[in-house]
Design a protein around this motif. Structure first.
Motif, PDB file in Angstrom:
ATOM      1  N   TYR A 119       0.855  -1.191   0.000  1.00  0.00           N
ATOM      2  CA  TYR A 119       0.000   0.000   0.000  1.00  0.00           C
ATOM      3  C   TYR A 119       0.890   1.241   0.000  1.00  0.00           C
ATOM      4  CZ  TYR A 119      -3.568  -3.206   1.811  1.00  0.00           C
ATOM      5  OH  TYR A 119      -4.437  -4.257   2.000  1.00  0.00           O
ATOM      6  N   ARG A 120       0.463   2.251  -0.716  1.00  0.00           N
ATOM      7  CA  ARG A 120       1.040   3.583  -0.624  1.00  0.00           C
ATOM      8  C   ARG A 120       0.195   4.355   0.382  1.00  0.00           C
ATOM      9  NH1 ARG A 120       6.122   4.436  -2.032  1.00  0.00           N
ATOM     10  NH2 ARG A 120       6.551   3.841  -4.154  1.00  0.00           N
ATOM     11  N   THR A 121       0.838   5.220   1.154  1.00  0.00           N
ATOM     12  CA  THR A 121       0.112   6.025   2.128  1.00  0.00           C
ATOM     13  C   THR A 121      -0.211   7.389   1.535  1.00  0.00           C
ATOM     14  OG1 THR A 121       2.166   6.836   3.081  1.00  0.00           O
ATOM     15  CG2 THR A 121       1.202   4.872   4.083  1.00  0.00           C
ATOM     16  N   LEU A 122      -1.390   7.885   1.856  1.00  0.00           N
ATOM     17  CA  LEU A 122      -1.840   9.202   1.399  1.00  0.00           C
ATOM     18  C   LEU A 122      -2.273   9.988   2.631  1.00  0.00           C
ATOM     19  CD1 LEU A 122      -4.036   7.811  -1.499  1.00  0.00           C
ATOM     20  CD2 LEU A 122      -1.732   8.754  -1.694  1.00  0.00           C
ATOM     21  N   TRP A 123      -1.549  11.031   2.951  1.00  0.00           N
ATOM     22  CA  TRP A 123      -1.808  11.815   4.146  1.00  0.00           C
ATOM     23  C   TRP A 123      -2.891  12.843   3.877  1.00  0.00           C
ATOM     24  CZ3 TRP A 123       0.948  16.758   5.606  1.00  0.00           C
ATOM     25  CH2 TRP A 123       0.630  17.151   6.902  1.00  0.00           C
ATOM     26  N   PHE A 124      -3.791  13.036   4.855  1.00  0.00           N
ATOM     27  CA  PHE A 124      -4.899  13.977   4.720  1.00  0.00           C
ATOM     28  C   PHE A 124      -4.590  15.365   5.275  1.00  0.00           C
ATOM     29  CE2 PHE A 124      -8.305  10.418   4.775  1.00  0.00           C
ATOM     30  CZ  PHE A 124      -8.074  10.172   3.437  1.00  0.00           C
ATOM     31  N   GLY A 125      -3.379  15.635   5.664  1.00  0.00           N
ATOM     32  CA  GLY A 125      -3.036  16.940   6.228  1.00  0.00           C
ATOM     33  C   GLY A 125      -3.169  18.045   5.204  1.00  0.00           C
ATOM     34  N   LEU A 126      -3.748  19.158   5.626  1.00  0.00           N
ATOM     35  CA  LEU A 126      -3.962  20.279   4.711  1.00  0.00           C
ATOM     36  C   LEU A 126      -3.267  21.561   5.148  1.00  0.00           C
ATOM     37  CD1 LEU A 126      -7.783  19.788   4.067  1.00  0.00           C
ATOM     38  CD2 LEU A 126      -5.902  19.200   2.542  1.00  0.00           C
ATOM     39  N   GLN A 127      -2.484  21.526   6.217  1.00  0.00           N
ATOM     40  CA  GLN A 127      -1.944  22.771   6.745  1.00  0.00           C
ATOM     41  C   GLN A 127      -1.013  23.493   5.776  1.00  0.00           C
ATOM     42  OE1 GLN A 127      -1.311  19.843   8.470  1.00  0.00           O
ATOM     43  NE2 GLN A 127       0.817  19.789   9.106  1.00  0.00           N
ATOM     44  N   TYR A 128      -0.432  22.780   4.812  1.00  0.00           N
ATOM     45  CA  TYR A 128       0.440  23.435   3.845  1.00  0.00           C
ATOM     46  C   TYR A 128      -0.335  24.005   2.655  1.00  0.00           C
ATOM     47  CZ  TYR A 128       3.803  20.782   6.562  1.00  0.00           C
ATOM     48  OH  TYR A 128       4.530  20.254   7.591  1.00  0.00           O
ATOM     49  N   ASP A 129      -1.604  23.629   2.531  1.00  0.00           N
ATOM     50  CA  ASP A 129      -2.411  24.055   1.395  1.00  0.00           C
ATOM     51  C   ASP A 129      -3.605  24.921   1.779  1.00  0.00           C
ATOM     52  OD1 ASP A 129      -0.854  22.535  -0.450  1.00  0.00           O
ATOM     53  OD2 ASP A 129      -1.866  20.745   0.271  1.00  0.00           O
ATOM     54  N   SER A 130      -3.824  25.121   3.068  1.00  0.00           N
ATOM     55  CA  SER A 130      -5.009  25.840   3.516  1.00  0.00           C
ATOM     56  C   SER A 130      -4.627  26.883   4.548  1.00  0.00           C
ATOM     57  CB  SER A 130      -6.007  24.852   4.132  1.00  0.00           C
ATOM     58  OG  SER A 130      -7.065  25.541   4.742  1.00  0.00           O
TER      59      SER A 130
END
Length: 148
Positions: A119-130
């Motif tokens: 599996y590849r991991t996909l992080w849901f963090g948005l602090q760099y984009d929001s």
């Protein structure tokens, strides 16, 4: 920095033993390097010690007991650390409490017959984009994408 990955080996009781690999996510190489001959992904195909350790872990050996098992002998290097980070976990516990979606690039699940699911991991963090989000949890905050 490394291409960090977590590897979950299924035990005979249906729970999992969790291991770490510092370079295991690079090109998802562990998908093809973990086998019955090389259970921790090393180059040594005559790894009786690795097979024995994994068999004992599958039967419920605790992480602390692995220290004594690994001490005192020179062992060939492996891609996956033989000493487990934790034992007796469910997949849900690993995914929500141990998998860091920002820092671990891959996650592998290994069946008792050495079928490896990557599996590849996909992080849901948005602090760099929001501008409205200033912090995003990294452990347990993401998605897994299977790789074929």
């Amino acid at each position: 920095m490394g291409h960090r990955a977590l590897v979950a080996y299924e035990r005979t009781d249906g729970q999992y033993t969790l291991h770490y690999s510092h370079w295991g996510a690079a090109n998802l190489k562990l998908k093809h390097r973990i086998s019955a001959e090389t259970p921790f992904g090393g180059d040594d195909t005559d790894s009786k010690w690795a097979k024995q350790l994994l068999a004992e872990l599958a039967d419920g050996l605790e992480a602390d007991a692995a220290d004594g098992y690994l001490a005192g002998e020179d062992r060939p290097s492996t891609v996956v650390e033989p000493k487990p980070r934790a034992t007796g976990l469910t997949l849900e516990e690993i995914i929500t409490d141990h998998l860091d979606y920002l820092h671990h690039e891959a996650f592998y699940v290994v069946s008792p017959t050495f079928e490896v699911t990557a599996y590849r991991t996909l992080w849901f963090g948005l602090q760099y984009d929001s501008e409205t989000v200033d912090h995003g949890e990294t452990v347990g905050n993401g998605a897994l994408a299977t790789v074929r």
